[in-house]
Scaffold this motif. Structure first.
Motif, PDB file in Angstrom:
ATOM      1  N   SER A   1      -4.953  -4.522  11.499  1.00 30.04           N
ATOM      2  CA  SER A   1      -3.533  -4.441  11.816  1.00 30.04           C
ATOM      3  C   SER A   1      -2.758  -5.073  10.662  1.00 30.04           C
ATOM      4  CB  SER A   1      -3.250  -5.184  13.123  1.00 30.04           C
ATOM      5  OG  SER A   1      -1.868  -5.149  13.412  1.00 30.04           O
ATOM      6  N   THR A   2      -1.969  -4.270   9.975  1.00 27.56           N
ATOM      7  CA  THR A   2      -1.198  -4.761   8.840  1.00 27.56           C
ATOM      8  C   THR A   2       0.254  -4.931   9.237  1.00 27.56           C
ATOM      9  OG1 THR A   2      -2.675  -3.659   7.287  1.00 27.56           O
ATOM     10  CG2 THR A   2      -0.517  -4.296   6.448  1.00 27.56           C
ATOM     11  N   ALA A   3       0.749  -6.150   9.072  1.00 25.00           N
ATOM     12  CA  ALA A   3       2.156  -6.427   9.372  1.00 25.00           C
ATOM     13  C   ALA A   3       3.021  -5.861   8.249  1.00 25.00           C
ATOM     14  CB  ALA A   3       2.370  -7.932   9.497  1.00 25.00           C
ATOM     15  N   ARG A   4       4.203  -5.398   8.610  1.00 23.88           N
ATOM     16  CA  ARG A   4       5.169  -4.911   7.614  1.00 23.88           C
ATOM     17  C   ARG A   4       6.466  -5.657   7.820  1.00 23.88           C
ATOM     18  NH1 ARG A   4       4.174   0.008   4.886  1.00 23.88           N
ATOM     19  NH2 ARG A   4       6.404   0.163   4.689  1.00 23.88           N
TER      20      ARG A   4
ATOM     21  N   GLU B   1      13.220  -2.450   0.578  1.00 23.40           N
ATOM     22  CA  GLU B   1      12.170  -1.571   1.103  1.00 23.40           C
ATOM     23  C   GLU B   1      11.223  -2.380   1.982  1.00 23.40           C
ATOM     24  OE1 GLU B   1       9.008  -1.825  -2.623  1.00 23.40           O
ATOM     25  OE2 GLU B   1      10.269  -0.048  -2.411  1.00 23.40           O
ATOM     26  N   PHE B   2      10.431  -1.658   2.772  1.00 26.22           N
ATOM     27  CA  PHE B   2       9.405  -2.309   3.573  1.00 26.22           C
ATOM     28  C   PHE B   2       8.203  -2.610   2.695  1.00 26.22           C
ATOM     29  CE2 PHE B   2      11.860  -0.468   6.996  1.00 26.22           C
ATOM     30  CZ  PHE B   2      11.796  -1.465   7.959  1.00 26.22           C
ATOM     31  N   VAL B   3       7.583  -3.767   2.901  1.00 24.66           N
ATOM     32  CA  VAL B   3       6.382  -4.156   2.161  1.00 24.66           C
ATOM     33  C   VAL B   3       5.330  -4.617   3.166  1.00 24.66           C
ATOM     34  CG1 VAL B   3       7.607  -4.794   0.046  1.00 24.66           C
ATOM     35  CG2 VAL B   3       7.219  -6.512   1.809  1.00 24.66           C
TER      36      VAL B   3
END
Length: 176
Positions: free
Chosen positions: A33-36, A44-46
């Protein structure tokens, strides 16, 4: 009892493995699960950190997981968090593990067809859909078998688990 219940949204990162035991069966898989987050400086989203977690699904849930979930699928997992420990050549190691109570596809990322199995009354009078709970010995055997199949240490990767190309994405289902 102080169980740590949680829900994790992420992707399946290996193929589910089904292990049949004397009185039960378990399916194991790994998810990430990668948090953004939104970076206001970059506009921008990273990607932030990634949680890597092992999932164990017992009984009928595990059978349904083995039939329904594949590597790369977006899933939502609900269950109890524990820590699995083992000895390796590098010393004592540990990893988070969730004993799943529910697993399903993440419908924010696609659609699914649900199939409910027919339920028959069991001959021994046991309630349909209720399997015997695994014994502590069976749980340990299942963990040992799973550890043998994934004995290498966990790596920590960075980067996105998947890329979405909005130019080629369509909101309409594909026609076959």
């Amino acid at each position: 009892m102080n169980d740590t219940e949680l829900t994790v949204v992420g992707n399946v990162v290996d193929s589910p493995r089904r292990v049949r035991l004397e009185n039960s069966a378990v399916t194991n898989f790994r998810m990430a699960s990668t948090a953004r987050r939104y970076d206001t400086g970059k506009q921008e989203f990273v990607d932030a950190g990634t949680l890597w977690v092992d999932i164990e699904a017992w009984g009928e849930l595990g059978g349904n997981v083995a039939r329904s979930i594949s590597k790369g699928d977006p899933v939502i997992v609900r269950g109890t968090l524990t820590t699995r420990s083992w000895e390796s050549e590098a010393g004592r190691r540990s990893a988070p593990q969730i004993r799943a109570t529910a697993v399903g596809p993440n419908l924010a990322r696609g659609w699914s067809d649900f199939h409910r199995p027919a339920r028959a009354a069991l001959a021994n009078g046991q309630e349909a859909g209720r399997e015997p709970q695994p014994t502590p010995e069976e749980e340990q055997l299942a963990r040992d078998l799973d550890e043998a199949s994934t004995s290498e240490d966990y790596g920590s990767g960075s980067g996105a688990l998947y890329e979405v190309d909005s130019e080629s994405s369509s909101l309409e289902p594909a026609r076959v």
